[in-house]
Design a protein around this motif. Structure first.
Motif, PDB file in Angstrom:
ATOM      1  N   GLY A   1       0.828  -1.202   0.000  1.00  0.00           N
ATOM      2  CA  GLY A   1       0.000   0.000   0.000  1.00  0.00           C
ATOM      3  C   GLY A   1       0.855   1.241   0.000  1.00  0.00           C
ATOM      4  O   GLY A   1       2.072   1.192   0.055  1.00  0.00           O
ATOM      5  N   VAL A   2       0.210   2.376   0.021  1.00  0.00           N
ATOM      6  CA  VAL A   2       0.908   3.652  -0.010  1.00  0.00           C
ATOM      7  C   VAL A   2       1.015   4.192   1.402  1.00  0.00           C
ATOM      8  O   VAL A   2       0.023   4.289   2.118  1.00  0.00           O
ATOM      9  N   ALA A   3       2.217   4.533   1.828  1.00  0.00           N
ATOM     10  CA  ALA A   3       2.422   5.047   3.178  1.00  0.00           C
ATOM     11  C   ALA A   3       1.855   6.448   3.297  1.00  0.00           C
ATOM     12  O   ALA A   3       1.941   7.265   2.389  1.00  0.00           O
ATOM     13  N   GLN A   4       1.277   6.730   4.472  1.00  0.00           N
ATOM     14  CA  GLN A   4       0.739   8.051   4.760  1.00  0.00           C
ATOM     15  C   GLN A   4       1.468   8.627   5.971  1.00  0.00           C
ATOM     16  O   GLN A   4       1.802   7.914   6.900  1.00  0.00           O
ATOM     17  N   ALA A   5       1.726   9.903   5.961  1.00  0.00           N
ATOM     18  CA  ALA A   5       2.400  10.543   7.082  1.00  0.00           C
ATOM     19  C   ALA A   5       1.435  10.749   8.237  1.00  0.00           C
ATOM     20  O   ALA A   5       0.255  10.992   8.043  1.00  0.00           O
ATOM     21  N   ALA A   6       1.931  10.619   9.485  1.00  0.00           N
ATOM     22  CA  ALA A   6       1.114  10.911  10.658  1.00  0.00           C
ATOM     23  C   ALA A   6       0.710  12.375  10.629  1.00  0.00           C
ATOM     24  O   ALA A   6       1.531  13.259  10.394  1.00  0.00           O
TER      25      ALA A   6
ATOM     26  N   MET B   1      -0.384   4.814  18.351  1.00  0.00           N
ATOM     27  CA  MET B   1      -1.840   4.794  18.393  1.00  0.00           C
ATOM     28  C   MET B   1      -2.402   6.216  18.376  1.00  0.00           C
ATOM     29  O   MET B   1      -3.443   6.477  17.759  1.00  0.00           O
ATOM     30  N   ASP B   2      -1.703   7.136  19.012  1.00  0.00           N
ATOM     31  CA  ASP B   2      -2.201   8.510  18.946  1.00  0.00           C
ATOM     32  C   ASP B   2      -1.990   9.111  17.568  1.00  0.00           C
ATOM     33  O   ASP B   2      -2.778   9.961  17.128  1.00  0.00           O
ATOM     34  N   ALA B   3      -0.938   8.679  16.871  1.00  0.00           N
ATOM     35  CA  ALA B   3      -0.769   9.118  15.485  1.00  0.00           C
ATOM     36  C   ALA B   3      -1.927   8.605  14.625  1.00  0.00           C
ATOM     37  O   ALA B   3      -2.398   9.307  13.720  1.00  0.00           O
ATOM     38  N   ILE B   4      -2.398   7.406  14.902  1.00  0.00           N
ATOM     39  CA  ILE B   4      -3.562   6.874  14.184  1.00  0.00           C
ATOM     40  C   ILE B   4      -4.790   7.725  14.489  1.00  0.00           C
ATOM     41  O   ILE B   4      -5.558   8.091  13.588  1.00  0.00           O
ATOM     42  N   ARG B   5      -4.983   8.046  15.774  1.00  0.00           N
ATOM     43  CA  ARG B   5      -6.117   8.898  16.144  1.00  0.00           C
ATOM     44  C   ARG B   5      -6.088  10.221  15.372  1.00  0.00           C
ATOM     45  O   ARG B   5      -7.104  10.668  14.823  1.00  0.00           O
ATOM     46  N   ALA B   6      -4.900  10.833  15.322  1.00  0.00           N
ATOM     47  CA  ALA B   6      -4.787  12.102  14.605  1.00  0.00           C
ATOM     48  C   ALA B   6      -5.046  11.921  13.118  1.00  0.00           C
ATOM     49  O   ALA B   6      -5.725  12.741  12.482  1.00  0.00           O
ATOM     50  N   ALA B   7      -4.528  10.844  12.550  1.00  0.00           N
ATOM     51  CA  ALA B   7      -4.660  10.620  11.110  1.00  0.00           C
ATOM     52  C   ALA B   7      -6.103  10.382  10.691  1.00  0.00           C
ATOM     53  O   ALA B   7      -6.501  10.748   9.581  1.00  0.00           O
ATOM     54  N   ILE B   8      -6.908   9.769  11.558  1.00  0.00           N
ATOM     55  CA  ILE B   8      -8.313   9.548  11.199  1.00  0.00           C
ATOM     56  C   ILE B   8      -9.193  10.731  11.576  1.00  0.00           C
ATOM     57  O   ILE B   8     -10.415  10.694  11.396  1.00  0.00           O
TER      58      ILE B   8
END
Length: 513
Positions: free
Chosen positions: A24-29, A194-201
């Motif tokens: 897949g394509v990487a996404q920045a936090a 996990m907080d980077a995931i929270r921010a990304a969504i």
């Protein structure tokens, strides 16, 4: 801790079953102020055969969070959107434990693992933690893994010294095969991921369900990001404040207590294959034969350590106790199977780098180790020391990297919302005393006790499941001091209805014939 599901007693073998890498394509936090989901969700890897409706994505995070613009890795994620979008509450991040369990696989199985009360209302998001499964898995050389495994129960000063050398040599192969990440897989780093995931969504707050080692991720997230939690359930809790002796003590007592629940159940349950016998004495005889090198199964000598592993794996869920009784008979009568495995190839080994980064297990001498071993064996006269706790300890001797996330009592912020904790009274992997200790560290927590045996209360008790569902959906907690009654199997042919646990080892390690 699923060392299983991990916390399985034999994690290095089980983790080899984890899925392939996810393209897949990487996404920045993204920064916390991001208002929309910036992860490019799309089809999952074809070889994964993900269930219909599941989407996958990726997120790039720094290897070392102290250097946010330094080298990075890509986390793999999977999302099961809420099936009732009109009543959607928001995201529920999940982790099945380990270290080493796949959150992506957990999300794939969410329809089976959770009740409709959860799957209707939440976007369920699982991610493979750094160093595990599809998220830059840590591989080590299988020859080095086997060399270490042969020394995890040292019987002399020379073997203890050789163990330290084998541990160091193993980590060297992990570094050669997997790069610098092996030093940066501590749980605090996972919580920051996990907080980077929270921010990304694009969410200001998240809900979280973590079980076993997944509770450690939740605890560290609560300590670091207390105001970013909507609701949090921690099921079958680890306790990061444990010192070496308490860690060993409670694990050892948990195994002995769980085993004695099995023997009492067998003695009162006619369908148990050992019913009518003194089950404790039957096992003690097997253990004595194993210690003496006299337990031979199909021409293979079974040692006491292997026998302990067998018992340990069956304590995750009493539903398998019928098979444990049959296996003990099979051992006693000399039947069994063995499997060969490949050597010299890279194998997933993400468990130990996490444990050795999170706990200070280093001992000063073999004498200290032997003293500790004798203490544990006195505490548990039948099952002896806990094999999982012991190998956590011995596998981290002479670990060449510092403990980057030292054990400590949680620093609970007044910003924390009400949290729900649950533990079984008899849990071989995450002892009840760990849960009660954690509850004392989190003033905002309500502690729910399941009075039975096993690991993962959500799948052991309809009462616990209902309490967890109600809390996650409505943020309504059970009364303080609540207990759920124990449930024991009545027939080996009982078919479970409702959610299915992802934690139970599900092993018939030895065929019952």
């Amino acid at each position: 801790m699923l060392r299983t599901s991990a916390r399985l007693a034999v994690p290095l073998l089980m983790l080899s079953l984890l899925g392939p890498a996810l393209p897949g394509v990487a996404q920045a936090a993204q920064p916390a102020s991001k208002a929309v989901d910036s992860i490019a969700w799309g089809p999952c890897a074809p070889e994964d055969e993900a269930p219909e409706g599941i989407v996958c994505g990726e997120l790039r995070v720094p290897i070392d969070w102290r250097k946010p613009h330094g080298p990075s890795i890509t986390l793999a994620l999977a999302k099961r959107p809420a099936t009732d979008p009109a009543r959607r509450i928001g995201p529920l991040l999940i982790n099945p434990g380990g270290p080493g369990g796949s959150g992506v696989n957990f999300a794939y199985g969410a329809a089976d693992a959770f009740s409709p009360a959860i799957t209707d209302r939440f976007d369920i998001i699982g991610f493979d933690p750094r160093g595990q499964a599809r998220s830059h898995v840590i591989n080590c050389d299988s020859d080095a893994v086997l060399a270490q495994s042969a020394l995890l129960f040292p019987r002399s000063e020379a073997e203890f010294t050789a163990l330290g050398e084998a541990n160091t040599a193993l980590v060297r192969t992990c570094r050669e095969l997997s790069g610098p990440l092996v030093r940066y897989v501590d749980t605090a780093s996972v919580a920051r991921d996990m907080d980077a995931i929270r921010a990304a969504i694009g969410e200001r707050k998240i809900s979280y369900y973590g079980v076993s080692y997944g509770t450690m991720i939740g605890q560290q997230y609560a300590e670091l990001f207390p105001d970013r939690i909507r609701a949090m359930t921690l099921d079958s809790n680890m306790d990061h404040s444990q010192n070496i002796r308490d860690y060993q003590k409670w694990e050892t007592l948990a195994m002995e207590g769980s085993f004695l629940q099995f023997t009492a159940w067998c003695e009162r349950t006619e369908a148990c294959a050992l019913h009518g016998q003194d089950v404790v004495a039957y096992f003690d005889d097997l253990y004595t034969r194993a210690e003496a090198g006299e337990l031979v199964v199909d021409g293979i000598t079974i040692d006491a350590t292997f026998l302990s592993y067998i018992v340990f794996s069956y304590m995750y869920d009493p539903a398998g106790w019928f098979y444990l009784a049959e296996d003990l008979i099979y051992f006693s009568t000399g039947g069994g199977t063995g499997e060969a495995r490949h050597r010299g190839e890279p194998v997933p080994n993400g468990y130990l780098p996490v444990m050795c980064s999170d706990f200070n297990f280093d001992l000063s001498s073999y004498r200290e180790l032997r003293k500790l071993e004798k203490e544990q064996n006195r505490l548990a006269p039948h099952t002896k020391l806990s094999p999982i706790a012991w190998t956590d300890l011995t596998a981290c001797q002479e670990w060449p990297y510092p403990v980057t996330n030292p054990p400590h009592r949680l620093k609970a912020s007044p910003k924390l919302p009400p949290i729900l904790l649950s533990n079984s009274k008899y849990d071989v992997a995450t002892p009840y005393q760990w849960g009660t200790s954690l509850a004392r560290q989190l003033p905002s927590a309500t502690f729910l006790t399941y009075d039975g045996v096993g690991h993962g209360t959500y799948w052991l008790s309809g009462c616990a499941q209902a309490a967890i569902d109600t809390y996650l959906v409505d943020r309504r907690l059970p009364a303080k001091g609540s207990h759920c009654p124990a449930v024991f199997p009545e027939s080996p042919f009982t078919v479970q209805s409702g959610p299915v646990s992802p934690l139970t080892p599900g092993l018939r390690t030895v065929s019952a014939g």
